[in-house]
Motif scaffolding. Structure first.
Motif, PDB file in Angstrom:
ATOM      1  N   PHE A 187     -55.690  11.337 -78.380  1.00  0.00           N
ATOM      2  CA  PHE A 187     -56.454  10.021 -78.585  1.00  0.00           C
ATOM      3  C   PHE A 187     -55.407   9.040 -78.905  1.00  0.00           C
ATOM      4  CE2 PHE A 187     -59.974  12.703 -78.279  1.00  0.00           C
ATOM      5  CZ  PHE A 187     -61.195  11.847 -77.887  1.00  0.00           C
ATOM      6  N   SER A 188     -54.475   8.667 -78.116  1.00  0.00           N
ATOM      7  CA  SER A 188     -53.453   7.881 -78.400  1.00  0.00           C
ATOM      8  C   SER A 188     -53.371   6.784 -77.296  1.00  0.00           C
ATOM      9  CB  SER A 188     -52.169   8.701 -78.578  1.00  0.00           C
ATOM     10  OG  SER A 188     -50.870   7.545 -78.610  1.00  0.00           O
ATOM     11  N   PRO A 189     -53.313   5.538 -77.863  1.00  0.00           N
ATOM     12  CA  PRO A 189     -53.349   4.201 -76.760  1.00  0.00           C
ATOM     13  C   PRO A 189     -51.952   4.282 -76.064  1.00  0.00           C
ATOM     14  CG  PRO A 189     -53.076   3.349 -79.122  1.00  0.00           C
ATOM     15  CD  PRO A 189     -53.402   5.073 -79.256  1.00  0.00           C
ATOM     16  N   ASP A 190     -50.892   4.918 -76.850  1.00  0.00           N
ATOM     17  CA  ASP A 190     -49.598   4.801 -76.068  1.00  0.00           C
ATOM     18  C   ASP A 190     -49.571   5.603 -74.772  1.00  0.00           C
ATOM     19  OD1 ASP A 190     -48.545   3.571 -78.394  1.00  0.00           O
ATOM     20  OD2 ASP A 190     -48.003   5.357 -79.324  1.00  0.00           O
ATOM     21  N   ARG A 191     -50.552   6.453 -74.445  1.00  0.00           N
ATOM     22  CA  ARG A 191     -50.574   7.250 -73.210  1.00  0.00           C
ATOM     23  C   ARG A 191     -51.150   6.396 -72.047  1.00  0.00           C
ATOM     24  NH1 ARG A 191     -54.787  10.860 -73.689  1.00  0.00           N
ATOM     25  NH2 ARG A 191     -53.915  11.785 -71.326  1.00  0.00           N
ATOM     26  N   PHE A 192     -51.665   5.245 -72.537  1.00  0.00           N
ATOM     27  CA  PHE A 192     -52.306   4.402 -71.497  1.00  0.00           C
ATOM     28  C   PHE A 192     -51.936   2.844 -71.294  1.00  0.00           C
ATOM     29  CE2 PHE A 192     -55.320   7.404 -73.011  1.00  0.00           C
ATOM     30  CZ  PHE A 192     -55.777   8.069 -71.923  1.00  0.00           C
ATOM     31  N   ASN A 236     -77.325 -10.671 -67.814  1.00  0.00           N
ATOM     32  CA  ASN A 236     -75.998 -11.402 -68.438  1.00  0.00           C
ATOM     33  C   ASN A 236     -74.756 -10.964 -67.870  1.00  0.00           C
ATOM     34  OD1 ASN A 236     -74.151 -11.946 -70.900  1.00  0.00           O
ATOM     35  ND2 ASN A 236     -75.967 -13.056 -71.394  1.00  0.00           N
ATOM     36  N   GLU A 237     -74.029 -12.103 -67.722  1.00  0.00           N
ATOM     37  CA  GLU A 237     -72.747 -11.761 -66.910  1.00  0.00           C
ATOM     38  C   GLU A 237     -71.794 -11.079 -67.862  1.00  0.00           C
ATOM     39  OE1 GLU A 237     -71.545 -15.614 -65.639  1.00  0.00           O
ATOM     40  OE2 GLU A 237     -71.178 -16.466 -67.808  1.00  0.00           O
ATOM     41  N   GLY A 238     -71.919 -11.409 -69.077  1.00  0.00           N
ATOM     42  CA  GLY A 238     -71.006 -11.034 -70.067  1.00  0.00           C
ATOM     43  C   GLY A 238     -71.098  -9.553 -70.548  1.00  0.00           C
ATOM     44  N   ILE A 239     -72.243  -8.900 -69.996  1.00  0.00           N
ATOM     45  CA  ILE A 239     -72.530  -7.275 -70.276  1.00  0.00           C
ATOM     46  C   ILE A 239     -72.554  -6.548 -69.110  1.00  0.00           C
ATOM     47  CG2 ILE A 239     -74.403  -5.718 -71.216  1.00  0.00           C
ATOM     48  CD1 ILE A 239     -75.805  -8.280 -72.805  1.00  0.00           C
ATOM     49  N   GLU A 240     -71.661  -5.357 -69.275  1.00  0.00           N
ATOM     50  CA  GLU A 240     -71.634  -4.241 -68.313  1.00  0.00           C
ATOM     51  C   GLU A 240     -72.110  -2.903 -68.770  1.00  0.00           C
ATOM     52  OE1 GLU A 240     -67.905  -2.008 -65.847  1.00  0.00           O
ATOM     53  OE2 GLU A 240     -67.389  -3.642 -67.049  1.00  0.00           O
ATOM     54  N   ALA A 241     -72.978  -2.325 -68.036  1.00  0.00           N
ATOM     55  CA  ALA A 241     -73.366  -0.987 -68.260  1.00  0.00           C
ATOM     56  C   ALA A 241     -72.763  -0.147 -67.324  1.00  0.00           C
ATOM     57  CB  ALA A 241     -74.985  -0.911 -68.248  1.00  0.00           C
ATOM     58  N   CYS A 242     -71.616   0.508 -67.625  1.00  0.00           N
ATOM     59  CA  CYS A 242     -70.938   1.027 -66.699  1.00  0.00           C
ATOM     60  C   CYS A 242     -71.330   2.665 -66.568  1.00  0.00           C
ATOM     61  CB  CYS A 242     -69.436   1.312 -66.992  1.00  0.00           C
ATOM     62  SG  CYS A 242     -68.924   1.784 -68.828  1.00  0.00           S
ATOM     63  N   GLY A 243     -72.346   3.231 -67.211  1.00  0.00           N
ATOM     64  CA  GLY A 243     -72.713   4.734 -67.207  1.00  0.00           C
ATOM     65  C   GLY A 243     -71.472   5.312 -68.126  1.00  0.00           C
ATOM     66  N   PRO A 244     -71.946   6.838 -68.101  1.00  0.00           N
ATOM     67  CA  PRO A 244     -71.073   7.830 -68.965  1.00  0.00           C
ATOM     68  C   PRO A 244     -69.709   7.914 -68.504  1.00  0.00           C
ATOM     69  CG  PRO A 244     -72.479   8.962 -67.583  1.00  0.00           C
ATOM     70  CD  PRO A 244     -72.913   7.627 -67.452  1.00  0.00           C
ATOM     71  N   LYS A 245     -68.698   7.952 -69.229  1.00  0.00           N
ATOM     72  CA  LYS A 245     -67.246   8.081 -69.013  1.00  0.00           C
ATOM     73  C   LYS A 245     -66.837   9.515 -69.785  1.00  0.00           C
ATOM     74  CE  LYS A 245     -66.712   4.298 -66.445  1.00  0.00           C
ATOM     75  NZ  LYS A 245     -66.378   4.390 -65.267  1.00  0.00           N
ATOM     76  N   TYR A 246     -65.978  10.244 -69.065  1.00  0.00           N
ATOM     77  CA  TYR A 246     -65.294  11.259 -69.644  1.00  0.00           C
ATOM     78  C   TYR A 246     -63.784  11.523 -69.743  1.00  0.00           C
ATOM     79  CZ  TYR A 246     -70.525  12.561 -68.949  1.00  0.00           C
ATOM     80  OH  TYR A 246     -71.510  12.353 -69.059  1.00  0.00           O
ATOM     81  N   GLY A 247     -63.110  12.271 -70.591  1.00  0.00           N
ATOM     82  CA  GLY A 247     -61.835  12.513 -70.206  1.00  0.00           C
ATOM     83  C   GLY A 247     -60.949  10.988 -70.570  1.00  0.00           C
ATOM     84  N   ASP A 248     -59.961  10.882 -69.792  1.00  0.00           N
ATOM     85  CA  ASP A 248     -59.024   9.911 -69.852  1.00  0.00           C
ATOM     86  C   ASP A 248     -59.832   8.789 -69.481  1.00  0.00           C
ATOM     87  OD1 ASP A 248     -56.931  11.394 -70.786  1.00  0.00           O
ATOM     88  OD2 ASP A 248     -55.786  11.257 -69.077  1.00  0.00           O
ATOM     89  N   ASP A 249     -60.798   9.030 -68.516  1.00  0.00           N
ATOM     90  CA  ASP A 249     -61.557   7.532 -68.329  1.00  0.00           C
ATOM     91  C   ASP A 249     -62.299   7.074 -69.491  1.00  0.00           C
ATOM     92  OD1 ASP A 249     -60.843   8.076 -65.731  1.00  0.00           O
ATOM     93  OD2 ASP A 249     -62.669   8.810 -65.138  1.00  0.00           O
ATOM     94  N   LEU A 250     -62.713   7.699 -70.276  1.00  0.00           N
ATOM     95  CA  LEU A 250     -63.526   7.362 -71.377  1.00  0.00           C
ATOM     96  C   LEU A 250     -62.244   6.592 -72.471  1.00  0.00           C
ATOM     97  CD1 LEU A 250     -65.599   7.126 -73.465  1.00  0.00           C
ATOM     98  CD2 LEU A 250     -65.105   9.265 -74.257  1.00  0.00           C
ATOM     99  N   LEU A 251     -61.119   7.457 -72.389  1.00  0.00           N
ATOM    100  CA  LEU A 251     -60.224   6.641 -73.288  1.00  0.00           C
ATOM    101  C   LEU A 251     -59.653   5.286 -72.880  1.00  0.00           C
ATOM    102  CD1 LEU A 251     -57.901  10.064 -74.316  1.00  0.00           C
ATOM    103  CD2 LEU A 251     -60.194   9.065 -75.091  1.00  0.00           C
ATOM    104  N   GLN A 252     -59.409   5.268 -71.552  1.00  0.00           N
ATOM    105  CA  GLN A 252     -59.203   3.965 -71.062  1.00  0.00           C
ATOM    106  C   GLN A 252     -60.177   2.913 -71.505  1.00  0.00           C
ATOM    107  OE1 GLN A 252     -56.466   3.281 -68.829  1.00  0.00           O
ATOM    108  NE2 GLN A 252     -56.903   1.118 -69.640  1.00  0.00           N
ATOM    109  N   MET A 253     -61.368   3.097 -71.645  1.00  0.00           N
ATOM    110  CA  MET A 253     -62.359   2.300 -71.988  1.00  0.00           C
ATOM    111  C   MET A 253     -62.247   1.746 -73.539  1.00  0.00           C
ATOM    112  SD  MET A 253     -64.275   2.097 -69.275  1.00  0.00           S
ATOM    113  CE  MET A 253     -65.513   1.018 -69.698  1.00  0.00           C
ATOM    114  N   TYR A 254     -61.711   2.767 -74.274  1.00  0.00           N
ATOM    115  CA  TYR A 254     -61.343   2.276 -75.764  1.00  0.00           C
ATOM    116  C   TYR A 254     -60.024   1.317 -75.611  1.00  0.00           C
ATOM    117  CZ  TYR A 254     -64.365   5.846 -77.767  1.00  0.00           C
ATOM    118  OH  TYR A 254     -65.239   6.625 -78.219  1.00  0.00           O
ATOM    119  N   VAL A 255     -59.049   1.755 -74.712  1.00  0.00           N
ATOM    120  CA  VAL A 255     -57.898   1.051 -74.799  1.00  0.00           C
ATOM    121  C   VAL A 255     -58.065  -0.628 -74.058  1.00  0.00           C
ATOM    122  CG1 VAL A 255     -55.717   0.855 -73.305  1.00  0.00           C
ATOM    123  CG2 VAL A 255     -56.539   2.954 -74.175  1.00  0.00           C
TER     124      VAL A 255
END
Length: 259
Positions: A8-13, A79-98
């Motif tokens: 869980f390091s932002p440096d990886r992304f 609402n144009e400012g809201i995105e419901a993208c469904g579940p994410k896992y692994g590095d795809d989830l970490l990219q959402m944090y980044v």
């Protein structure tokens, strides 16, 4: 329970989002009990004034168990400012944090929310409600903000505070200067999270473990001392015998752990 600080390091992304848009992210089940109704209402109020904001909802809807209100679902869908993208896992989830600027967990109740730990490890400040678990991770105004649960106004004000405090400006592209600012800010947030939560709690866990071990040893020493016949015990002061010396040292150590 916990997070791997290397994984869980932002440096990886690399950051993929528009740097001119301030992004709030929620990760979890999209249900009423997670505070989604209040989260969406507070965001819509903010977005009406600050168009450079975005709310990303990462998770599944639950239609049979505590679903969000019809009004909330309509706002999410329109609402144009809201995105419901469904579940994410692994590095795809970490990219959402980044690609986010602030994590939000407005839940009514939690055990010990791992997503707040994950967000902190990824360098995000968090807005959480004043409930068990969340308030043990977030220290108000240090690595995030703590607000009352079920309170739209408090959520709105916390989001506005985050926006005003962390906003990088209105640049519409990811310029080198903006990227550097984002990297510095995220690194500072990650360090603050480590210092305010990970390190103190690691010290506490180590202290508790050491105290338990010392207590076991102390009991064993007392048991051994009790089995030594009185006629063969050294005729010296109690504190100078080996058992008593060990017992004294352990009691001193345990007393220091309690301070």
């Amino acid at each position: 329970m916990g997070v791997d600080m290397e994984r869980f390091s932002p440096d990886r992304f690399s950051v993929k989002k528009d740097a001119g848009v301030f992004t709030f992210v929620f990760v979890g089940r999209i249900v009423g009990d997670k505070g989604i109704n209040e989260l969406v209402e507070a965001f819509v109020r903010l977005h009406d004034v600050h168009k450079n904001t975005r709310l990303v909802l990462v998770g599944n809807y639950e239609h049979n168990l505590d679903p969000v209100s019809d009004a909330t679902r309509k706002l999410i869908d329109t609402n144009e400012g809201i995105e419901a993208c469904g579940p994410k896992y692994g590095d795809d989830l970490l990219q959402m944090y980044v690609d986010a600027d602030c994590f939000v967990m407005p839940s009514y109740r939690e055990g010990f929310p791992n997503t707040v730990l994950e967000a902190g490890a990824m360098g995000l400040p968090s807005i959480v409600t004043d409930i068990n678990g969340s308030r043990e991770i977030i220290e108000n105004e240090k690595n995030g903000l703590i607000v009352p649960s079920k309170n739209v106004d408090s959520l709105y004000n916390a989001k506005l505070t985050m926006l005003n405090t962390l906003e990088l400006g209105s640049c519409a592209s990811t310029t080198p200067t903006t990227l550097m600012q984002m990297m510095v800010r995220r690194a500072a947030n990650r360090l603050c999270f480590s210092v305010s939560f990970m390190w103190p709690n690691s010290c506490r866990i180590f202290s508790d473990t050491l105290e338990a071990a010392a207590s076991i040893w102390l009991s064993a020493v007392d048991m051994v001392a009790a089995r030594i016949p009185a006629r063969i015990r050294p005729a010296t002061t109690a504190a100078s015998t080996p058992c008593c010396a060990i017992r004294f040292a352990m009691r001193t150590m345990m007393a220091s752990l309690e301070e």
